[in-house]
Design a protein around this motif. Sequence first.
Motif, short mmCIF file in Angstrom:
data_model
loop_
_atom_site.label_atom_id
_atom_site.label_comp_id
_atom_site.label_asym_id
_atom_site.label_seq_id
_atom_site.Cartn_x
_atom_site.Cartn_y
_atom_site.Cartn_z
N LEU A 86 0.45 -1.59 -0.08
CA LEU A 86 0.04 0.14 0.11
C LEU A 86 1.12 1.05 -0.07
N LEU B 237 -4.48 7.12 5.28
CA LEU B 237 -4.59 6.06 5.14
C LEU B 237 -5.70 5.26 4.25
N TYR B 238 -6.51 6.75 4.73
CA TYR B 238 -7.69 6.60 3.69
C TYR B 238 -7.77 7.05 2.71
N THR C 193 -5.28 4.56 -0.27
CA THR C 193 -5.53 3.07 0.16
C THR C 193 -7.10 3.77 -1.23
N LYS C 194 -7.30 4.76 -1.00
CA LYS C 194 -9.00 4.89 -3.00
C LYS C 194 -7.47 5.22 -3.25
N TRP D 28 -0.17 -4.32 3.52
CA TRP D 28 0.13 -3.39 4.75
C TRP D 28 0.65 -3.47 6.20
N THR E 181 2.26 1.78 11.83
CA THR E 181 1.05 2.59 11.49
C THR E 181 1.02 2.40 13.36
N GLN F 83 -7.68 -0.30 10.43
CA GLN F 83 -8.10 -1.09 9.37
C GLN F 83 -9.33 0.10 8.84
N ILE G 202 -8.64 2.39 6.33
CA ILE G 202 -8.27 1.68 4.65
C ILE G 202 -10.15 0.67 4.36
N LEU H 268 -7.68 -6.39 2.04
CA LEU H 268 -6.34 -5.89 2.53
C LEU H 268 -5.53 -6.98 3.35
N THR I 275 -10.13 -7.94 6.19
CA THR I 275 -8.62 -8.27 5.84
C THR I 275 -8.70 -9.90 5.79
#
Length: 181
Positions: free
Chosen positions: A29, A85-86, A89-90, A108, A113, A125, A128, A144, A172
């Motif tokens: 990531l 993180l969002y 990821t996006k 990840w 983190t 988490q 993400i 993930l 996950t």
Amino acid sequence: MPSQAQSNYKLSIHEICHNLPKVELHCHLFGTIRRDTFEYLNSREGSPFTDEEINGFYTRGKKPIGVLRVLRALDSQLIKYPQDLYRITKEYLQFARSHNIIYSEFFWNPTGTAHESHIPFEQAQDAIIRAIDDMIPEGITGRLICSVDREVDPKYAVEFVNWMIKYPNPKTIGIVWYAME
């Protein structure tokens, strides 16, 4: 029967490859961070990286210059909020989808983190996974995989496995650990 226009139309190899639905099964990531996002986070945090260091991260050759240092420094110096993180990821999933990737499993490191960015596992988490969920309508499925940092004390791997048990999420899907020899 195809029309004359249809029979004369041929796809280039690029078009054929682009149009094929694809999966990505080995992606880190933090290695996907867009340059403008990196520069924004760097500026927001007082520019701990020089332009030369940022350029080195995006220079491809045999191996990007200083990549491990930069990947670790993302947690220690630039990633400060779950929203970071969002965003990463996006943006990664948007880019992947633009190349007709319809499924991605990406790694990840939750230990970095939690301990360096000081974002608790559950919040990280969740950020993400929110980005994964937000991209479903765009036609991409993300999953993930938590990654053990093989260069830290093994107690941290046990710690994050306990976090995974405490905060399970069906998106996950597991852990990965690479043994050093």
